[in-house]
Design an enzyme around this catalytic site. Structure first.
Site, PDB file in Angstrom:
ATOM      1  N   GLU A 143      -3.068   2.815  -6.889  1.00 32.45           N
ATOM      2  CA  GLU A 143      -2.963   1.914  -5.724  1.00 32.45           C
ATOM      3  C   GLU A 143      -2.075   2.516  -4.629  1.00 32.45           C
ATOM      4  O   GLU A 143      -1.724   1.851  -3.673  1.00 32.45           O
ATOM      5  CB  GLU A 143      -2.418   0.537  -6.152  1.00 32.45           C
ATOM      6  CG  GLU A 143      -3.478  -0.293  -6.846  1.00 32.45           C
ATOM      7  CD  GLU A 143      -2.993  -1.645  -7.303  1.00 32.45           C
ATOM      8  OE1 GLU A 143      -3.839  -2.509  -7.553  1.00 32.45           O
ATOM      9  OE2 GLU A 143      -1.774  -1.860  -7.434  1.00 32.45           O
ATOM     10  N   ASP A 255      -1.911  -3.327 -17.472  1.00 35.18           N
ATOM     11  CA  ASP A 255      -0.547  -2.957 -17.060  1.00 35.18           C
ATOM     12  C   ASP A 255       0.442  -3.227 -18.194  1.00 35.18           C
ATOM     13  O   ASP A 255       1.372  -2.449 -18.413  1.00 35.18           O
ATOM     14  CB  ASP A 255      -0.134  -3.764 -15.818  1.00 35.18           C
ATOM     15  CG  ASP A 255      -1.100  -3.540 -14.666  1.00 35.18           C
ATOM     16  OD1 ASP A 255      -1.670  -2.433 -14.582  1.00 35.18           O
ATOM     17  OD2 ASP A 255      -1.298  -4.473 -13.867  1.00 35.18           O
TER      18      ASP A 255
HETATM   19  O1  RIB Z   1      -3.743  -5.100 -12.878  1.00 33.52           O
HETATM   20  C1  RIB Z   1      -3.506  -6.324 -12.261  1.00 33.52           C
HETATM   21  C2  RIB Z   1      -3.014  -6.100 -10.873  1.00 33.52           C
HETATM   22  O2  RIB Z   1      -4.049  -5.508 -10.101  1.00 33.52           O
HETATM   23  C3  RIB Z   1      -2.640  -7.342 -10.125  1.00 33.52           C
HETATM   24  O3  RIB Z   1      -1.290  -7.674 -10.294  1.00 33.52           O
HETATM   25  C4  RIB Z   1      -3.026  -7.001  -8.696  1.00 33.52           C
HETATM   26  O4  RIB Z   1      -1.940  -6.982  -7.819  1.00 33.52           O
HETATM   27  C5  RIB Z   1      -3.736  -5.678  -8.757  1.00 33.52           C
HETATM   28  O5  RIB Z   1      -2.893  -4.655  -8.429  1.00 33.52           O
END
Ligand code: RIB
Length: 311
Positions: A143, A255
């Site tokens: 990201e 995550d």
């Molecule tokens: O992996 C989940 C995350 O993906 C969310 O918290 C959102 O912000 C995106 O980044």
């Protein structure tokens, strides 16, 4: 007592705007959603929070915007005990945001507007070099600009720091720039997008992992949701089963997996065992709503782990 790992996350921070819905509107149609939740998110920040809640010393390298969300995000890191010295607010841009839609079965769809995350540059890795050189593990995601990811990987390699890359959201990637990387951790759909190979089951995942390994990455872990994970290296591949949980919202589970895996490895657990424990940590995160707020702290996680071991 296990060693307390030091983990640096070079990555994104978003604000998650989550709507729970039974269906999606057609073009031009307005419908009611059932519930809304506002929370701290972003793949980088989520991974940092998971590592912190699992007991690591964590520091974050990130960029936030010149809006209401920027200072709140920095405050959230500080409140959780995450070192935010290298989280800076940038004038004239928004913070990253993520409108998220969750269906009744817990499945999610996420849009990410990168905002300030897109301004995290290789020079920002250099600016944090002194701190980065002190950690056991660096964690990066997609990201932020890919040039920063590549730079971070090469920084970690040069300085002998273990490095994990989560290629999320998936996008075309120069796998040669990741040669020598310790861990590449996509989910099924990210692995599919990156390799062009379908991942519908464990056998597909094995073929896909083989292709990723052929580019010189040392280990690949493909997370398979309710089906656990595939751990692959040139020495062999192993499917590590998931644990049974009552899932209501899978957002942020990947995550949770990565943040906890970095800690379990840093504590010195064998790789397969670290994957197994991270499978449970990720699974438990799906039993609550939201991303960071659904993550277990270490005491709660250890209690669940111990209860399962007894049964
Ligand atoms: O992996 C989940 C995350 O993906 C969310 O918290 C959102 O912000 C995106 O980044």
């Amino acid at each position: 007592m296990a060693k307390r790992p030091g983990i640096a996350v070079v990555g994104s921070a978003n604000i998650d705007l989550t709507t729970f819905t039974e269906k999606f509107p057609k073009a031009g149609e307005t419908i009611f959603g059932q519930k809304f939740d506002l929370g701290f998110g972003g793949k980088g920040a989520n991974q940092a929070v998971a590592s912190r809640l699992c007991g690591a010393d964590v520091f974050m390298v990130a960029r936030v915007g010149n809006d209401l969300f920027g200072p709140a995000t920095i405050q959230n890191f500080k409140k959780l005990g995450i070192d935010a010295t290298h989280v800076k607010q940038i004038e004239g841009v928004s913070s990253g945001v993520a409108p998220i839609f969750v269906e009744p079965n817990g499945q999610n769809r996420i849009w990410v507007v990168k905002g300030a995350n897109d301004l995290l540059k290789p020079a920002d890795v250099d600016a944090a070099a002194d701190l980065l050189k002190t950690v056991d593990c660096m964690v990066l995601q997609f990201e932020i600009p890919l040039e920063t990811v590549y730079y971070g990987v090469s920084f970690a390699r040069k300085n002998g720091i273990r490095c994990i890359v989560n290629p999320a959201p998936a996008q075309p990637v120069d796998l040669n720039a990741l040669a020598g990387l310790d861990y590449f951790v996509p989910n099924e759909s990210e692995a599919e997008t990156i390799t062009g190979m379908p991942v519908r089951n464990v056998d597909d995942a094995k073929k896909c992992a083989e292709k990723l390994l052929s580019s010189g990455i040392k280990r690949v872990i493909i997370t398979l949701g309710a089906n656990g994970s595939l751990l692959a290296s040139r020495e062999g591949m192993e499917h590590v089963a998931a644990f049974s949980v009552k899932s209501i919202d899978s957002t942020g589970a990947g995550d949770a997996f990565i943040g906890s895996f970095a800690v379990f490895l840093g504590e010195g657990l064998p790789e397969r065992e670290a994957v197994r424990r991270a499978n449970l940590y990720a699974g438990l995160s799906t039993t609550g709503v939201g991303t960071q707020k659904s993550f277990y702290d270490r005491a709660r996680y250890d209690a669940d782990w111990a209860a399962r071991a007894k049964s």
